[in-house]
Design a protein around this motif. Structure first.
Motif: not given
Length: 391
Positions: A41, A335, A360
């Motif tokens: 991420f 996340f 995502a």
């Protein structure tokens, strides 16, 4: 959780029960997957910020085709092009208007001693059709000597200065030996190469950058006639202009080329791409170690099932169940921690780091695929083993 998985799989959730039996191992495995998600991420977020800041200056322009030097790399990393090509382009069918664009890096020092670097666009203040409406509304005021529009998202600029500009006041500062006066704002934001942007007239630009020549802008912007395809006009321009020195691109093609250059040829893009690969590799290794250890710990149970006639698909189903559990449980904390770190990066650096839905979804699907692949590899020993050898 067991009842939910029983309803979902239509059988006893053996994989979940095996994982949850050893809570410490489950926590370590989920933490490892979450860490791998966090790595991916963050690398994708910074790469997205790099891409966003690369194409952000295009938001100020309203152009169909851009003429550039073949030696340039991107919109802001360009070489000079002869202005005579602008007049040649005006003679090509389908070209309605043209204007030069000058680009430079303007450093200046704030009152507190900190330095700010501004990516500066010099435009013809009489050609309002080549900039966005927000800039065009103030473009006539830039005909006054040494007046500029300042990016309201400039990194490091004092908030009171930006607030006063938004309310109609002006702000004067020294840069490159000239006194410039900001008489308005526009919104772009800082990036990796500059803290913000500045828009001024071409005459002020040439005064601030005395080494620049009016006959050698960085780009030439073209507007085409209504109802004519930009690709068609671009093809005509390539035939009319010397291909050895002039690059002809539609605005969308120019953006795509800039992104490709930044991600594949600039060290920063390559480094972030390698970081994504390392995050995926870390996740694969962690999940494989967890699942292979789990398979080894339950060999006797698997041997019993195999002796009873259960095939390889049954064992794959158990391990894939464990892989899915690890992927879901690891993705959720990864996340949310990434969201917090994104917000911290935006607050500290001003970079356009944001969590996109597509990113995502992509990371979640990638996590599922990586965990499933690790699970498949972890069951190889069972595929060819004889039940008697497993006791």
């Amino acid at each position: 959780m067991s009842r939910l998985l029983t309803l979902l799989f239509g059988r006893l959730p053996i994989g979940w029960l095996q994982l949850s039996h050893n809570r410490g191992r489950l926590l370590a495995a989920v933490s490892g997957v979450a860490f791998a998600n966090l790595l991916v991420f963050m690398q994708l977020g910074i790469m997205g910020a790099l891409n966003g800041s690369t194409v952000a200056p295009y938001a100020l322009l309203n152009t169909d085709i851009i003429l550039s030097s073949q030696e340039g790399n991107t919109l802001t990393d360009s070489e000079h092009i002869a202005r005579v090509h602008m007049f040649q382009a005006l003679g090509v069918s389908g070209v309605a208007n043209a204007t030069p664009l000058y680009i430079g890096d303007l450093p200046f020092t704030l009152d507190d001693g900190t330095s700010v670097a501004l990516l500066t666009f010099g435009v013809d203040a009489t050609q309002t059709g080549f900039v966005t409406s927000a800039v065009a509304a103030s473009l006539d005021r830039l005909t006054i000597e040494n007046t500029v529009l300042l990016d309201e998202d400039t990194r490091g600029m004092p908030a009171p200065v930006l607030e006063s500009l938004s309310s109609g006041a002006s702000y004067s500062f020294e840069a490159m030996g000239e006194t410039l006066t900001a008489i308005g704002t526009m919104k772009v934001g800082g990036g990796f190469l500059a803290d913000g942007m500045l828009v001024t007239s071409d005459q002020t630009f040439l005064r601030v950058f005395p080494t620049r020549d009016s006959g050698a802008p960085d780009h030439i912007l073209l507007r085409i006639d209504d109802g004519v395809s930009a690709d068609t006009v671009a093809t005509r321009l390539r035939a009319a202009l010397p291909s050895a020195s002039v690059r002809v691109q539609t605005t969308q093609d120019a953006k795509s080329a800039d992104l490709a250059f930044m991600s594949s040829e600039r060290p920063t893009g390559i480094i972030f791409g390698f970081g994504v690969f390392m995050g995926i590799l870390v996740g694969l290794v962690i999940v494989y170690q967890v699942l292979s250890t789990d398979v080894a710990d339950h060999l006797r149970e698997y041997a019993t099932f195999k002796a009873m006639g259960y095939g390889q698909s049954f064992f794959l189903g158990i391990v894939f169940e464990e892989a899915i559990v690890l992927a879901v449980f690891g993705f959720i904390p990864g996340f949310f921690v990434s969201m917090g770190l994104y917000a911290g990066l935006v607050a500290v650096t001003g970079l356009p780091v944001s969590m996109e839905a597509s990113r995502a979804i992509l990371v979640f699907l990638g996590t599922l695929a990586a965990c499933t692949l690790s699970g498949g590899i972890a069951t190889r020993r069972l595929a060819s083993a004889d039940p008697a050898d497993l006791f």
